[in-house]
Design a protein around this motif. Structure first.
Motif, mmCIF file in Angstrom:
data_model
loop_
_atom_site.group_PDB
_atom_site.id
_atom_site.type_symbol
_atom_site.label_atom_id
_atom_site.label_comp_id
_atom_site.label_asym_id
_atom_site.label_seq_id
_atom_site.Cartn_x
_atom_site.Cartn_y
_atom_site.Cartn_z
ATOM 1 N N ALA A 48 0.828 -1.211 0.000
ATOM 2 C CA ALA A 48 0.000 0.000 0.000
ATOM 3 C C ALA A 48 0.861 1.259 0.000
ATOM 4 O O ALA A 48 0.586 2.217 -0.740
ATOM 5 N N LYS A 49 1.914 1.263 0.800
ATOM 6 C CA LYS A 49 2.811 2.431 0.859
ATOM 7 C C LYS A 49 3.526 2.642 -0.476
ATOM 8 O O LYS A 49 3.646 3.768 -0.951
ATOM 9 N N ALA A 50 4.000 1.566 -1.065
ATOM 10 C CA ALA A 50 4.716 1.673 -2.344
ATOM 11 C C ALA A 50 3.784 2.165 -3.449
ATOM 12 O O ALA A 50 4.161 3.029 -4.249
ATOM 13 N N ILE A 51 2.571 1.632 -3.481
ATOM 14 C CA ILE A 51 1.609 2.051 -4.512
ATOM 15 C C ILE A 51 1.231 3.510 -4.311
ATOM 16 O O ILE A 51 1.132 4.271 -5.278
ATOM 17 N N ALA A 52 1.051 3.922 -3.068
ATOM 18 C CA ALA A 52 0.725 5.327 -2.792
ATOM 19 C C ALA A 52 1.835 6.248 -3.288
ATOM 20 O O ALA A 52 1.565 7.305 -3.872
ATOM 21 N N LYS A 53 3.092 5.840 -3.102
ATOM 22 C CA LYS A 53 4.226 6.651 -3.571
ATOM 23 C C LYS A 53 4.251 6.708 -5.097
ATOM 24 O O LYS A 53 4.426 7.779 -5.684
ATOM 25 N N LEU A 54 4.049 5.581 -5.752
ATOM 26 C CA LEU A 54 4.034 5.550 -7.218
ATOM 27 C C LEU A 54 2.864 6.351 -7.770
ATOM 28 O O LEU A 54 2.982 7.004 -8.807
ATOM 29 N N GLU A 55 1.757 6.314 -7.065
ATOM 30 C CA GLU A 55 0.588 7.084 -7.473
ATOM 31 C C GLU A 55 0.861 8.585 -7.309
ATOM 32 O O GLU A 55 0.542 9.379 -8.199
ATOM 33 N N ALA A 56 1.496 8.972 -6.204
ATOM 34 C CA ALA A 56 1.824 10.374 -5.959
ATOM 35 C C ALA A 56 2.804 10.915 -7.004
ATOM 36 O O ALA A 56 2.751 12.095 -7.366
ATOM 37 N N GLU A 57 3.671 10.053 -7.502
ATOM 38 C CA GLU A 57 4.636 10.456 -8.531
ATOM 39 C C GLU A 57 4.011 10.464 -9.921
ATOM 40 O O GLU A 57 4.641 10.870 -10.888
ATOM 41 N N GLY A 58 2.779 9.968 -10.025
ATOM 42 C CA GLY A 58 2.073 9.986 -11.306
ATOM 43 C C GLY A 58 2.347 8.792 -12.199
ATOM 44 O O GLY A 58 2.049 8.823 -13.391
ATOM 45 N N TYR A 59 2.879 7.703 -11.625
ATOM 46 C CA TYR A 59 3.213 6.533 -12.421
ATOM 47 C C TYR A 59 2.124 5.464 -12.419
ATOM 48 O O TYR A 59 2.078 4.612 -13.306
ATOM 49 N N VAL A 60 1.265 5.486 -11.411
ATOM 50 C CA VAL A 60 0.235 4.457 -11.249
ATOM 51 C C VAL A 60 -1.103 5.135 -10.980
ATOM 52 O O VAL A 60 -1.164 6.175 -10.338
ATOM 53 N N ARG A 61 -2.172 4.521 -11.481
ATOM 54 C CA ARG A 61 -3.522 5.003 -11.171
ATOM 55 C C ARG A 61 -4.379 3.814 -10.759
ATOM 56 O O ARG A 61 -4.077 2.668 -11.080
ATOM 57 N N ARG A 62 -5.429 4.129 -10.011
ATOM 58 C CA ARG A 62 -6.357 3.103 -9.538
ATOM 59 C C ARG A 62 -7.715 3.305 -10.196
ATOM 60 O O ARG A 62 -8.128 4.430 -10.428
ATOM 61 N N GLU A 63 -8.395 2.196 -10.447
ATOM 62 C CA GLU A 63 -9.770 2.218 -10.946
ATOM 63 C C GLU A 63 -10.548 1.155 -10.195
ATOM 64 O O GLU A 63 -10.005 0.084 -9.904
ATOM 65 N N ALA A 64 -11.799 1.443 -9.914
ATOM 66 C CA ALA A 64 -12.636 0.448 -9.254
ATOM 67 C C ALA A 64 -12.756 -0.784 -10.148
ATOM 68 O O ALA A 64 -12.914 -0.668 -11.362
ATOM 69 N N ASP A 65 -12.687 -1.948 -9.527
ATOM 70 C CA ASP A 65 -12.848 -3.201 -10.251
ATOM 71 C C ASP A 65 -14.323 -3.348 -10.603
ATOM 72 O O ASP A 65 -15.170 -3.409 -9.714
ATOM 73 N N PRO A 66 -14.657 -3.384 -11.898
ATOM 74 C CA PRO A 66 -16.072 -3.474 -12.276
ATOM 75 C C PRO A 66 -16.733 -4.774 -11.815
ATOM 76 O O PRO A 66 -17.939 -4.840 -11.661
#
Length: 127
Positions: A48-66
């Motif tokens: 979770a921490k790593a993904i949050a950092k990558l998301e803050a840097e603009g490298y990763v995005r999240r989408e709700a699982d349909p």
């Protein structure tokens, strides 16, 4: 190795603890955070921490699982897609430094042994 990796990835604002997540998402997107933790054998909090950092840097995005709103799917952004080849090159430079003076057969043996050790450690409770 972590020091070398950190140095190589510093221009991209990716720490030595985040690149493994970035690369796993790149090769298996979309993926849930839970599946990513399981695949990498890394606890959920660290993931979770790593993904949050990558998301803050603009490298990763999240989408709700349909298929299941309880989960979010992870994707690379355009910036994430652009940085992946740079990260691969940086990791290649580090790998080349670690292989100096080691034959291909010796290196393959070393990697195989390390995988066995990791497997033994992760299946410790099952013995």
């Amino acid at each position: 190795m972590q020091i070398l990796i950190s140095s190589e990835l510093a221009p991209y604002r990716i720490g030595s603890g985040q690149y493994i997540f970035l690369m796993a998402i790149a090769f298996q997107q979309p993926i849930t955070q839970k599946a990513l933790s399981e695949k990498l054998l890394i606890d959920k909090t660290t993931t979770a921490k790593a993904i949050a950092k990558l998301e803050a840097e603009g490298y990763v995005r999240r989408e709700a699982d349909p298929n299941d709103n309880r989960y979010q799917l992870l994707f690379l952004t355009d910036a994430g897609h652009k940085v992946v080849p740079e990260v691969q090159e940086a990791l290649g430079r580090v790998k080349n430094k670690t292989r100096q003076g080691i034959t291909d057969d010796e290196y393959d043996l070393l990697i195989g042994m390390l995988k066995t050790v990791l497997h033994n450690l992760t299946n410790q409770g099952e013995a």
